[in-house]
Design a protein around this motif. Structure first.
Motif, PDB file in Angstrom:
ATOM      1  N   LEU A  30     -30.402  14.914  72.914  1.00 15.88           N
ATOM      2  CA  LEU A  30     -30.296  14.316  71.576  1.00 15.88           C
ATOM      3  C   LEU A  30     -28.837  13.896  71.392  1.00 15.88           C
ATOM      4  N   PHE A  31     -28.596  12.601  71.497  1.00 15.27           N
ATOM      5  CA  PHE A  31     -27.220  12.094  71.481  1.00 15.27           C
ATOM      6  C   PHE A  31     -26.751  11.904  70.045  1.00 15.27           C
ATOM      7  N   ARG A  32     -25.580  12.445  69.724  1.00 14.81           N
ATOM      8  CA  ARG A  32     -24.983  12.305  68.382  1.00 14.81           C
ATOM      9  C   ARG A  32     -24.077  11.089  68.410  1.00 14.81           C
ATOM     10  N   ARG A  69     -14.729   9.114  73.042  1.00 10.67           N
ATOM     11  CA  ARG A  69     -14.688   9.104  71.573  1.00 10.67           C
ATOM     12  C   ARG A  69     -13.518   9.902  71.019  1.00 10.67           C
ATOM     13  N   ASP A 131     -11.646  15.869  70.219  1.00  8.92           N
ATOM     14  CA  ASP A 131     -12.811  15.180  70.761  1.00  8.92           C
ATOM     15  C   ASP A 131     -13.853  15.080  69.654  1.00  8.92           C
ATOM     16  N   ASP A 132     -14.876  14.255  69.895  1.00 11.01           N
ATOM     17  CA  ASP A 132     -15.889  14.093  68.844  1.00 11.01           C
ATOM     18  C   ASP A 132     -16.826  15.289  68.781  1.00 11.01           C
ATOM     19  N   LEU A 133     -17.061  15.938  69.930  1.00 13.54           N
ATOM     20  CA  LEU A 133     -18.149  16.927  69.965  1.00 13.54           C
ATOM     21  C   LEU A 133     -17.883  17.997  71.012  1.00 13.54           C
ATOM     22  N   ILE A 134     -18.266  19.232  70.686  1.00 15.27           N
ATOM     23  CA  ILE A 134     -18.235  20.297  71.690  1.00 15.27           C
ATOM     24  C   ILE A 134     -19.648  20.856  71.846  1.00 15.27           C
ATOM     25  N   ALA A 135     -20.052  20.987  73.107  1.00 15.01           N
ATOM     26  CA  ALA A 135     -21.373  21.565  73.418  1.00 15.01           C
ATOM     27  C   ALA A 135     -21.145  22.794  74.305  1.00 15.01           C
ATOM     28  N   THR A 136     -21.123  22.610  75.625  1.00 12.78           N
ATOM     29  CA  THR A 136     -20.877  23.762  76.513  1.00 12.78           C
ATOM     30  C   THR A 136     -19.400  24.161  76.532  1.00 12.78           C
ATOM     31  N   GLY A 137     -18.536  23.247  76.117  1.00  6.48           N
ATOM     32  CA  GLY A 137     -17.101  23.519  76.109  1.00  6.48           C
ATOM     33  C   GLY A 137     -16.416  23.268  77.446  1.00  6.48           C
ATOM     34  N   GLY A 138     -17.179  22.828  78.435  1.00  4.98           N
ATOM     35  CA  GLY A 138     -16.591  22.601  79.768  1.00  4.98           C
ATOM     36  C   GLY A 138     -15.502  21.530  79.758  1.00  4.98           C
ATOM     37  N   THR A 139     -15.760  20.445  79.057  1.00  4.25           N
ATOM     38  CA  THR A 139     -14.780  19.351  79.011  1.00  4.25           C
ATOM     39  C   THR A 139     -13.511  19.800  78.299  1.00  4.25           C
ATOM     40  N   LEU A 163     -22.007  21.710  68.402  1.00  2.00           N
ATOM     41  CA  LEU A 163     -23.440  21.964  68.585  1.00  2.00           C
ATOM     42  C   LEU A 163     -23.639  23.476  68.703  1.00  2.00           C
TER      43      LEU A 163
HETATM   44  P1  AMP Z   1     -19.323  19.746  76.749  1.00  2.00           P
HETATM   45  O1  AMP Z   1     -18.333  19.667  77.894  1.00  2.00           O
HETATM   46  O2  AMP Z   1     -20.674  20.241  77.166  1.00  2.00           O
HETATM   47  O3  AMP Z   1     -18.762  20.531  75.590  1.00  2.00           O
HETATM   48  O4  AMP Z   1     -19.588  18.266  76.256  1.00  2.00           O
HETATM   49  C1  AMP Z   1     -18.670  17.609  75.415  1.00  2.00           C
HETATM   50  C2  AMP Z   1     -18.448  16.193  75.812  1.00  2.00           C
HETATM   51  O5  AMP Z   1     -19.676  15.529  76.126  1.00  2.00           O
HETATM   52  C3  AMP Z   1     -17.823  15.426  74.676  1.00  2.00           C
HETATM   53  O6  AMP Z   1     -16.856  14.538  75.197  1.00  2.00           O
HETATM   54  C4  AMP Z   1     -18.978  14.701  74.017  1.00  2.00           C
HETATM   55  O7  AMP Z   1     -18.593  13.423  73.584  1.00  2.00           O
HETATM   56  C5  AMP Z   1     -20.050  14.629  75.092  1.00  2.00           C
HETATM   57  N1  AMP Z   1     -21.370  15.104  74.627  1.00  2.00           N
HETATM   58  C6  AMP Z   1     -22.025  16.205  75.056  1.00  2.00           C
HETATM   59  N2  AMP Z   1     -23.209  16.341  74.461  1.00  2.00           N
HETATM   60  C7  AMP Z   1     -23.329  15.298  73.597  1.00  2.00           C
HETATM   61  C8  AMP Z   1     -24.335  14.889  72.651  1.00  2.00           C
HETATM   62  N3  AMP Z   1     -25.465  15.579  72.471  1.00  2.00           N
HETATM   63  N4  AMP Z   1     -24.104  13.775  71.904  1.00  2.00           N
HETATM   64  C9  AMP Z   1     -22.943  13.070  72.079  1.00  2.00           C
HETATM   65  N5  AMP Z   1     -21.969  13.414  72.943  1.00  2.00           N
HETATM   66  C10 AMP Z   1     -22.152  14.509  73.709  1.00  2.00           C
END
Ligand code: AMP
Length: 185
Positions: A30-32, A69, A131-139, A163
């Motif tokens: 699900l892309f934000r 972003r 950054d615009d978004l954090i999910a797993t935090g790897g980036t 997220l």
């Molecule tokens: P992560 O390393 O898993 O925290 O992913 C974060 C990076 O992936 C950020 O640069 C986000 O822009 C991008 N990203 C990850 N998941 C999504 C999502 N569901 N919607 C938009 N961007 C995402």
């Protein structure tokens, strides 16, 4: 004039400008999509002004933004704060000598880079990561390591969206203070 606190109304206003796209870039994701926020001049200005109000009180030397972003939010904020902007890019995009950091994705690996001389004008530069978004935090984790390797000090990591179904935020909190505008499912 806006203040630093985010009211429920402020958060709802920004949240309603973000669009969800199902199954992008691959099935199950699900892309934000923040392009709907960025193209709304009032909403974009409101977001950057709120962030400006927060970070003008901080002792920072520059902002590092994560491709792609994080460039948009970070560069707009950096200009308003009259600070420099440092890009953290996917591997192979930065032209001068770089430092790289590999990190694990759900399937496979990715790699981000920073210029070796990113902070050479001031040793131990105080850096705000955005950054615009954090999910797993790897980036974000890899980006913080890059800032440190380039002799910078990450004073805070800022994300428009967290997220909550992922544990990335907790991981990043071990490394640096964190600010998120919206925590969403
Ligand atoms: P992560 O390393 O898993 O925290 O992913 C974060 C990076 O992936 C950020 O640069 C986000 O822009 C991008 N990203 C990850 N998941 C999504 C999502 N569901 N919607 C938009 N961007 C995402």
């Amino acid at each position: 004039m806006t203040n630093t606190e985010w009211s429920t109304k402020d958060k709802e206003y920004i949240k309603n400008k973000i669009r969800d796209i199902q199954d992008f870039p691959q099935p199950g994701i699900l892309f934000r999509d923040i392009t709907t926020l960025l193209k709304d001049s009032q909403a974009f200005e409101f977001l950057i002004s709120k962030l400006y109000m927060r970070y003008k009180e901080y002792n920072i030397d520059c902002i590092a933004g994560i491709e792609a972003r994080g460039f948009i939010l970070g560069a707009a904020l950096a200009a308003k704060l009259q600070k420099g902007f440092i890009p953290i890019r996917k591997k192979g995009k930065l032209p001068a000598t770089t430092i790289s950091e590999k990190y694990a994705l759900e399937y496979g690996f990715s790699e981000v880079e920073i210029h070796l001389d990113a902070f050479e004008s001031k040793k131990n530069s105080k850096v705000l990561l955005i950054d615009d978004l954090i999910a797993t935090g790897g980036t974000a984790e890899a980006s913080i390591h890059l800032i440190q390797s380039a002799q910078g000090e990450c004073v805070e990591a800022c994300f428009l969206l967290n997220l909550k179904n992922f544990t990335g935020l907790d991981k990043i909190k071990q490394l640096t203070p964190v600010f998120t505008v919206l925590d969403i499912e």
